[in-house]
Design a protein around this motif. Structure first.
Motif, short mmCIF file in Angstrom:
data_model
loop_
_atom_site.label_atom_id
_atom_site.label_comp_id
_atom_site.label_asym_id
_atom_site.label_seq_id
_atom_site.Cartn_x
_atom_site.Cartn_y
_atom_site.Cartn_z
N PHE A 253 -1.19 -16.41 0.41
CA PHE A 253 -1.19 -16.04 1.72
C PHE A 253 -0.09 -15.09 2.23
O PHE A 253 1.01 -15.30 1.65
CB PHE A 253 -1.34 -16.93 2.93
CG PHE A 253 -2.60 -18.20 2.57
CD1 PHE A 253 -4.00 -17.69 2.80
CD2 PHE A 253 -2.51 -19.39 2.13
CE1 PHE A 253 -5.09 -18.61 2.58
CE2 PHE A 253 -3.28 -20.27 2.07
CZ PHE A 253 -4.77 -19.86 2.03
N LYS A 254 -0.20 -14.14 3.17
CA LYS A 254 0.61 -13.28 3.63
C LYS A 254 1.62 -14.19 4.48
O LYS A 254 1.27 -15.19 5.27
CB LYS A 254 -0.16 -12.09 4.29
CG LYS A 254 0.95 -11.27 4.93
CD LYS A 254 0.12 -10.24 5.85
CE LYS A 254 0.95 -9.16 6.62
NZ LYS A 254 0.36 -8.34 7.44
N GLY A 255 2.76 -13.79 4.39
CA GLY A 255 3.82 -14.44 5.31
C GLY A 255 5.24 -14.67 4.76
O GLY A 255 5.50 -13.86 3.23
N VAL B 211 -4.16 -13.98 5.69
CA VAL B 211 -3.36 -14.42 6.58
C VAL B 211 -3.82 -16.03 7.04
O VAL B 211 -4.99 -16.17 6.77
CB VAL B 211 -2.88 -13.95 7.71
CG1 VAL B 211 -2.24 -12.53 7.43
CG2 VAL B 211 -4.16 -13.63 8.52
N THR B 212 -3.09 -17.04 7.35
CA THR B 212 -3.28 -18.30 7.68
C THR B 212 -3.82 -18.26 9.05
O THR B 212 -4.39 -19.32 9.66
CB THR B 212 -2.24 -19.11 7.47
OG1 THR B 212 -0.95 -18.83 7.92
CG2 THR B 212 -1.99 -19.26 5.91
#
Length: 580
Positions: free
Chosen positions: A353-355, A391-392
């Motif tokens: 995921f993005k982050g 994204v989460t």
């Protein structure tokens, strides 16, 4: 009377050894003695020994008070070739036309002794001029601390040796991790001291050891067989001293070391057995990437110590970072001070995921034998920035609103929606529904078994029905390939015609060349097949021939297949074979 007494004198022929138990680096003397002169003396094979001297012959003849005393001795000097129990066989000699044999003698050869004593052989000087020494760098190491054993051969200036020595006993180094440092046959000669005297020496072997047990451990001896040139008192025509060559077995002797356990005080929880002096590093090849891309996370331990004998720290990452099994690589070389170099593990990491994801600092602990303390090294924290990808949670800054989970099409929902709960208080099995079912079930099966048995008996008694079923089964066996090709007209009829041919070949025992319709009709009629059945079989053959060139529907193909099954079944029921 004197001649008569002499002729009846008892003959003795004995074998005597200087010792029955000796070290592998000692010499053995064996004498074969007789009290009358003889001929054709044959010594034994001396299996397990090398003859380094002899045979030497000695004769004694004396008269005391008119009585003659005579003895003759053959002497050999032997060098053992290996440890164990050996039997020196029988020697033979002929005296007055009779053959006499000595008794066999058992000799025990043990490990090398520290100070061999053998004054019976002229080569005793060799044992005092050539020495094999094992020098140990540390007699009281810690567990897994490197020690070095250097085997040196000291040679006096009074004797000389060649490089053609050979090993008899090689140390096994039980309870040690060991590695030899090969000198590649380049034996350089050094000047040194041995017991205060000037000697020359060569380094034969250097071995690095890491003890794997605590307490007193033994290092087995290295034993060599060395040819030594010893000077004699004789001189040649030019006045130079003449030398004689003897083979000498020399040994370094057993050595003992006392291995100390690692201290318990101050021992870290993550200590994995590393002993030495190390540095620790954790790095990544990139810290900015997109989701589902991969990066390399590398952990490296470098320095000097037991690098091959411990595991590197395990890596724990956030659940959103998928990590694979590491690949271990070693760049280690062994010198006299021990192993030095580096051990590396490469981990492949794939973010989902993005982050931003932090990799917490890793720790590595080791024991330093120089300071006799434990030391712990820690890496720096690493931040992984995943710029693009699912994204989460939504980017909504209002914390009061419920955040929605947005997933990529290739991701799966990891939240379990269905429950699978079980009651805490379980029902007793006794007198439960399952209990009565298991108890009464076998009783209910008895009538079913009785009905099935009667049905089976009726089926076996139905001879005609069984024959019909076998015939149908046989027909379907031959037509199985044709059935698979019912969707393809041309292939179906080729397979059907081939199946009919194979059936006739099996039943009538005829060759393909005899497959004319008239011949087939005659053979079937001779075996009591009804004419109507024969006509149906011939008609089916013709259908196979015409169908290749005329249009045929799926219904006609199924009808021809069923006709083939029926006609083969009828032939199989009606056909009879003449008695042989």
């Amino acid at each position: 009377m004197l001649c008569s007494a002499g002729s009846f004198a008892q003959v003795t022929f004995d074998a005597k050894v200087s010792k029955k138990r000796l070290g592998i680096n000692e010499r053995l003397r064996i004498d074969f003695e007789m009290n009358q002169d003889g001929d054709n003396f044959n010594p034994p094979d001396f299996n397990g020994f090398r003859v380094v001297g002899g045979p030497n012959q000695a004769i004694s003849n004396s008269y005391i008070n008119g009585k003659r005393s005579y003895s003759k001795t053959y002497s050999y000097f032997l060098s053992p070739q290996s440890q164990g129990k050996f039997t020196i066989g029988q020697a033979t000699i002929e005296i007055d036309g009779e053959t006499y044999k000595s008794l066999p003698i058992q000799v025990q050869v043990t490990a090398a002794v520290s100070r061999p004593q053998d004054g019976n052989n002229a080569d005793y000087i060799a044992s005092e001029k050539v020495h094999l020494v094992a020098e140990i760098s540390n007699n009281r190491p810690f567990l897994n601390e490197a020690i070095t054993v250097v085997y040196k051969m000291y040679v006096s200036h009074d004797v000389s040796i060649t490089s053609s020595w050979r090993e008899i006993d090689t140390p096994k180094f039980a309870d040690f991790w060991s590695q030899n440092i090969d000198n590649q046959g380049n034996f350089k000669v050094y000047e040194g001291k041995y017991q205060g005297e000037d000697y020359r020496y060569v380094v034969l072997r250097t071995t690095v050891l890491y003890p794997q047990k605590t307490g007193e451990l033994e290092i087995e001896p290295l034993t060599l067989d060395v040819p030594i040139d010893v000077p004699t008192n004789r001189r040649d025509f030019f006045g130079r001293r003449v030398t004689t060559r003897v083979n000498k077995t020399i040994s370094a002797g057993k050595r003992s070391i006392n291995v100390k356990p690692l201290p318990l005080e101050g021992k870290p929880d993550d200590f994995a057995g590393a002993v030495g002096d190390y540095s620790f590093d954790v790095s990544v090849n990139k810290n900015k990437l997109d989701a589902n891309e991969s990066l390399e996370l590398t952990t490296t331990v470098s320095g000097t110590g037991n690098l091959k004998l411990f595991e590197l720290p395990s890596v724990t990452l956030p659940s959103s970072l998928e990590i694979y099994e590491p690949e271990r690589s070693e760049k280690v070389r062994t010198t006299r001070s021990g192993m030095n170099g580096s051990v590396t593990e490469n981990h492949t990491v794939v973010p989902q995921f993005k982050g931003n994801y932090p990799i917490r600092p890793l720790t590595f602990s080791y024991f330093d034998p120089k300071t006799e303390t434990y030391k712990t090294l820690s890496s720096e924290e690493i931040i992984i920035d995943v710029e693009n990808g699912p994204v989460t949670a939504s980017a909504n800054n209002d914390a009061s609103e419920k955040q929605e989970l947005v997933l990529d099409k290739e991701q799966f929902k990891f939240i379990k929606l269905d429950t699978n709960l079980e009651p805490i208080a379980s029902e007793s099995f006794f007198k439960s529904t399952l209990f009565w079912s298991l108890l009464g079930g076998p009783l209910l099966l008895i009538p079913i078994f009785i009905l099935a048995g009667r049905k089976r008996q009726q089926r076996l008694a139905d001879v005609q029905g069984n024959r019909l079923r076998r015939a149908n089964k046989l027909a379907k066996k031959y037509l199985s390939e044709a059935k698979k090709q019912m969707s393809n007209k041309a292939v179906f009829y080729e397979s059907l015609e081939r199946a009919l041919h194979n059936y006739l070949k099996a039943k009538l025992n005829i060759e393909t060349s005899d497959f004319s319709k008239e011949r087939i009709a005659i053979l079937l009629s001779e075996r009591s097949v009804e004419s109507q059945t024969v006509t149906q079989f011939i008609t089916l053959f013709k259908s196979c021939e015409f169908a290749r060139y005329t249009p045929t529907s799926t219904v006609e193909i199924k009808e021809d297949y069923n006709k083939a099954v029926s006609v083969i079944s009828e032939i199989d029921k009606q056909i009879q074979y003449p008695e042989s």
